[in-house]
Design a protein around this motif. Structure first.
Motif: not given
Ligand SMILES: [Zn+2]
Length: 505
Positions: A350-355, A360-364
């Motif tokens: 959802p935040c777009g930044w995972y990986g 930094d990704c802020t999603c759980s």
């Molecule tokens: Zn995220």
């Protein structure tokens, strides 16, 4: 006074022309001074009587006294649009003895209040689908699309006065010369070389283009997914003349033809994720073609795939299965072609930044999983290739040069497509992506090494039977890109790589 006359015209049902007879009957003794249009016309047809009356008056013709009844036959067919203005005017002129002609014509055109003959939507499919023996009168403003049609006697007019003069034999107008498309290779203002880095993604898109495989790109904002998707059309083979005509017909109905009168470039359509079902697949009050038909022979790009409504995505199931869409209407159903390559794109979370390596990704984890579950199974089942598009760091961006350009990639794609055309000669399909299970067994034979690689990957990646089929199809395409008769281990390994959605937990 003759009191009765009939004129031939036509309307569209989807892309299929249907001949309509416009009858006019005048009762001069009736105290009821008006025009009735009967035979299932829509609002535009109902308004036609006002335009016809004004047009006749402004050109000095006399609108007949008494009651005028205009009947549009067959009466069970719904008639849309304004193309019947001109035939209605001609029928009224004939019934009131102001015009007489012998020859048999089919007449189409909207009228302006000043007697101008105006352009109509959907002329091209009418002309292309009608019997070639008829002489057809059309608006001058539709000239460019009409030139695409061969073996017809077509005459184009700017105003009603000229039409009357022509029908009376007072003035000669030449029939249109058909346009022969000499070079159907389009020029593109965009190129794959515009995208820096991302060689792996470009390679995957080339494989997709070569076998007409649907793809899903996964990457953070700013990674270049949209840029890449837009450029996919530049590496597809140029459209054949038949494809140009098919696509142009749809744009004619939608009123979206470019000034030259035909669509030469493969379409790229990118509907917003808030698009309604009607906007996406077509239909609604006017039964116009939707985005998927406007993407026919081209690319449909669904950016932010998880944001699309589930019912909208579900509506893609039928066209992706059949290559056409049936749109139901009050009185009838119409059918539009919709064969496109699907390119979907999404953020990894959802935040777009995972990986991502810098943000930094802020999603759980559960948020990320829920986000990715939103993409429904039926659509994922249609995706052959997953492409991970990592965002380049600034340093990488600066140091990267672009090696693959569209012309080079397109050449390879066309070579692979030629192999497939030979492979599927006499069959309904043209590309590897559309092979069924039987064709797969016939055209993808694995040696023992490949069998072992596949077996291990199936276990490691928990691949379903459908996923295995996709791997085999894509490996066939990769082999075709190298003009290799057999699918070799390296082809299979690359195809398996396209099943891995690495970025997603
Ligand atoms: Zn995220």
């Amino acid at each position: 006074m003759k009191r009765y006359a009939r004129v031939r015209s036509a309307v569209l049902k989807g892309l299929e022309p249907i001949e309509v007879v416009v009858e006019a009957h005048i009762d001069p003794r009736s105290v009821y001074n008006d025009v009735d249009i009967i035979g299932l016309g829509d609002t535009a047809v109902k308004e036609s009587k006002r335009r016809v009356r004004s047009a006749l008056n402004s050109l000095g013709f006399k609108f007949p006294d008494g009651r005028v009844v205009v009947n549009l036959a067959p009466s069970d067919l719904k008639k849309e649009g304004s193309a019947l203005d001109l035939p209605i005017a001609i029928a009224i002129l004939c019934a009131s003895d102001q015009l007489e002609f012998q020859d048999d014509y089919l007449i189409l055109g909207e009228l302006g209040l000043n007697g101008e003959v105006r352009r109509i939507n959907g002329l091209l499919p009418i002309l292309a689908g009608l019997d070639g023996t008829t002489k057809i009168l059309i608006p001058q403003a539709n000239l460019s699309e009409a030139q695409l049609v061969r073996n017809r006697s077509i005459y184009a007019f700017e105003n009603l006065r000229d039409v009357v003069a022509f029908l009376q034999g007072m003035r000669d107008f030449p029939a249109l010369d058909p346009l022969i498309l000499e070079n159907t290779t389009p020029h593109w203002d965009i190129d794959m070389a515009d995208v820096r880095g991302q060689e792996a993604a470009k390679r995957a898109l080339m494989v997709a283009a070569a076998g007409a495989h649907n793809v899903l790109m996964i990457g953070s904002p700013g990674s270049g997914k949209t840029m890449l998707a837009k450029r996919l059309v530049t590496i597809l083979p140029p459209m054949t003349e038949e494809e140009i005509l098919e696509t142009s017909k749809i744009y004619s109905v939608a009123g979206l033809l470019p000034p030259e009168g035909y669509v030469l470039r493969r379409p790229f359509r990118s509907p917003h994720h808030s698009a309604s079902i009607a906007a996406l697949v077509g239909g609604g009050a006017t039964a116009k073609p939707g985005e998927i038909s406007l993407a026919h022979n081209g690319v449909l790009f669904l950016d932010e795939l998880p944001e699309f409504r589930r019912d909208v995505i579900e509506a893609l199931r039928e066209p992706m299965e059949n290559g056409h869409i049936t749109v139901a209407r009050a009185k009838a159903t119409v059918r539009y072609p919709a064969r496109f390559m699907l390119v979907a794109a999404q953020n990894p979370c959802p935040c777009g930044w995972y990986g991502d390596r810098e943000h930094d990704c802020t999603c759980s984890i559960s948020e990320i999983m829920r986000y990715n579950k939103k993409i429904s199974g039926p659509l994922l089942d249609r995706i052959d290739i997953f492409i991970n598009v990592p965002r380049l760091t600034y340093e990488e961006y600066r140091s990267s040069t672009s090696s693959s350009d569209s012309a080079t990639m397109r050449e390879k794609v066309m070579m692979a497509r030629t192999i497939q055309l030979k492979r599927f000669a006499g069959k309904k399909i043209r590309c590897n992506a559309h092979m069924d299970g039987k064709m797969l067994r016939e055209h993808v034979k694995l040696d023992p090494t490949c069998e072992k690689i596949l077996e291990e990957s199936v276990k490691a990646l928990k691949m379903s039977a459908r996923a295995i089929e996709k791997v085999l199809k894509v490996s066939r395409t990769i082999a075709d890109l190298e003009a290799s008769k057999d699918v070799k281990a390296e082809h299979l390994v690359e195809a398996i790589r396209y099943r891995q959605r690495e970025a997603i937990p």
